[in-house]
Enzyme design. Structure first.
Site, PDB file in Angstrom:
ATOM      1  N   LEU A 187      51.231  21.615  15.255  1.00 56.59           N
ATOM      2  CA  LEU A 187      51.045  20.172  15.311  1.00 56.59           C
ATOM      3  C   LEU A 187      49.582  19.872  15.592  1.00 56.59           C
ATOM      4  CD1 LEU A 187      54.109  19.125  17.520  1.00 56.59           C
ATOM      5  CD2 LEU A 187      53.940  19.035  15.036  1.00 56.59           C
ATOM      6  N   ASP A 188      49.101  18.744  15.073  1.00 62.90           N
ATOM      7  CA  ASP A 188      47.751  18.309  15.399  1.00 62.90           C
ATOM      8  C   ASP A 188      47.615  18.148  16.904  1.00 62.90           C
ATOM      9  OD1 ASP A 188      47.076  18.188  12.723  1.00 62.90           O
ATOM     10  OD2 ASP A 188      47.604  16.067  12.535  1.00 62.90           O
ATOM     11  N   ARG A 189      46.408  18.294  17.385  1.00 63.38           N
ATOM     12  CA  ARG A 189      46.173  18.206  18.826  1.00 63.38           C
ATOM     13  C   ARG A 189      46.699  16.897  19.417  1.00 63.38           C
ATOM     14  NH1 ARG A 189      42.161  15.843  21.771  1.00 63.38           N
ATOM     15  NH2 ARG A 189      40.964  15.374  19.897  1.00 63.38           N
TER      16      ARG A 189
END
Length: 344
Positions: free
Chosen positions: A94-96
């Site tokens: 997942l994106d940060r």
């Protein structure tokens, strides 16, 4: 100063400035690093299966792997140092800034099994997000192709001429008129797909610094593929736009959502994003009066909770014979009674 402070050792013993280094000596220099602030929310363990699958609930603001300025503040390091897991094989990332479900293999074989299921499109991902505006009722399908236009900036756009096929289904769960909670089912897996499609529809994720940003995208924020004026210049106008020439230039406009040969129309948009990111970093470094007592650099200011994440949450994943979901985040609680209770 480092020697005086005991930060430099030879063969695990403190040294003086007069110490002579010999062949095969092990020189160790302990260094001081600052990591950007992250949420205080705990990383949640949803389930650990007998087959070797670890299901976690990742808070927004924490990256998956150590990278850049992030080291301890990463999913992998927290699981290793705080929960005692030694070998980890992330299946999805997942994106940060995105929160929600992550699948992590505790062995390579289990990770390969789930990765194969993803490649074969046997895993359904379901997300919840909070967008600007009153999202329409009913099922909304966006099938606009997406193109990566700047890998370094993680910048993606709808591009009807050069983008890759992409499809996302949306359904409104709740609205108060100014914001809406939306259920999302991506059918393909392009980078930032949900965020880009919502921007294209005119309902960007409300606190998304990348795609809900008038400084970068202009007043319409990329709705229906419309770019800001200086990003619609053809090759002849790029140089003038980049130099911010005061005089009017001949603008070779590009139809909404389309690129010109070799992507010249995107160049001003990328440069606009670079300038905006540089400015944000300058502001971040300059704010706050606190100074580190060890290295004397300005300490990062504490961000607001809504700046630590975007309102996009990986809520439920389901595959052959299994299904996992997390609790809804606080910003989506109004939609709790309307979320689909069975995978579709």
């Amino acid at each position: 100063k480092a020697i005086k402070d005991g930060l430099i050792e030879i063969n695990e013993k403190r040294v003086t400035p007069d110490t002579v280094i010999c062949n095969s000596d092990l020189v160790t220099h302990k260094i001081h690093r600052h990591e950007p602030p992250v949420t205080t929310q705990e990383l949640g363990i949803v389930r650990e299966t007998e087959e070797g699958m670890l299901v976690v609930d990742k808070p927004g603001s924490i990256p998956v792997h150590p990278s850049g300025r992030y080291n301890y503040n990463s999913v992998i390091k927290i699981l290793e140092l705080k929960h005692g897991y030694s070998k980890l094989f992330p299946v999805n990332r997942l994106d940060r800034l995105t929160s929600g479900l992550m699948l992590i293999g505790l062995n390579a074989d289990m990770a390969r099994v789930v990765e194969r299921q993803m490649v074969e499109h046997r895993i359904q991902k379901e997300y919840i997000c909070k967008v600007k505006g009153e999202f329409p009722e009913g099922k909304i399908v966006c099938d606009q192709p997406i193109r990566v236009i700047a890998h370094k900036l993680s910048l993606n756009c709808v591009d009807k001429s050069e983008g890759k096929p992409s499809l996302t289904e949306f359904e409104r769960l709740y609205t108060d008129g100014s914001h809406s909670i939306v259920y999302c089912k991506p059918k393909t897996g392009r980078t930032h797909q949900i965020r880009v499609h919502l921007q294209y529809l005119g309902y960007p994720i409300a606190n998304d610094p990348l795609y809900c940003n008038t400084e970068v995208w202009g007043d319409h924020m990329g709705k229906q593929g419309e770019l800001p004026a200086d990003a619609q210049l053809g090759e002849q106008g790029v140089e003038q736009a980049d130099e911010k020439a005061g005089e009017e230039t001949d603008k070779q406009t590009v139809p909404s959502g389309l690129s010109v040969a070799n992507g010249e129309a995107w160049i001003p948009l990328v440069r606009r994003m670079e300038r905006w990111k540089d400015l944000q970093e300058e502001i971040e470094r300059g704010e706050g009066d606190r100074v580190c007592d060890k290295c004397s650099i300005p300490a990062y200011p504490d961000p607001r909770p809504d700046q630590l994440c975007i309102w996009l949450h990986a809520w439920r994943y389901s595959g052959p014979g299994w299904e996992y979901e997390t609790e809804l985040p606080g910003w989506a609680k109004e939609a709790a009674k309307n979320v689909p209770r069975e995978s579709k």
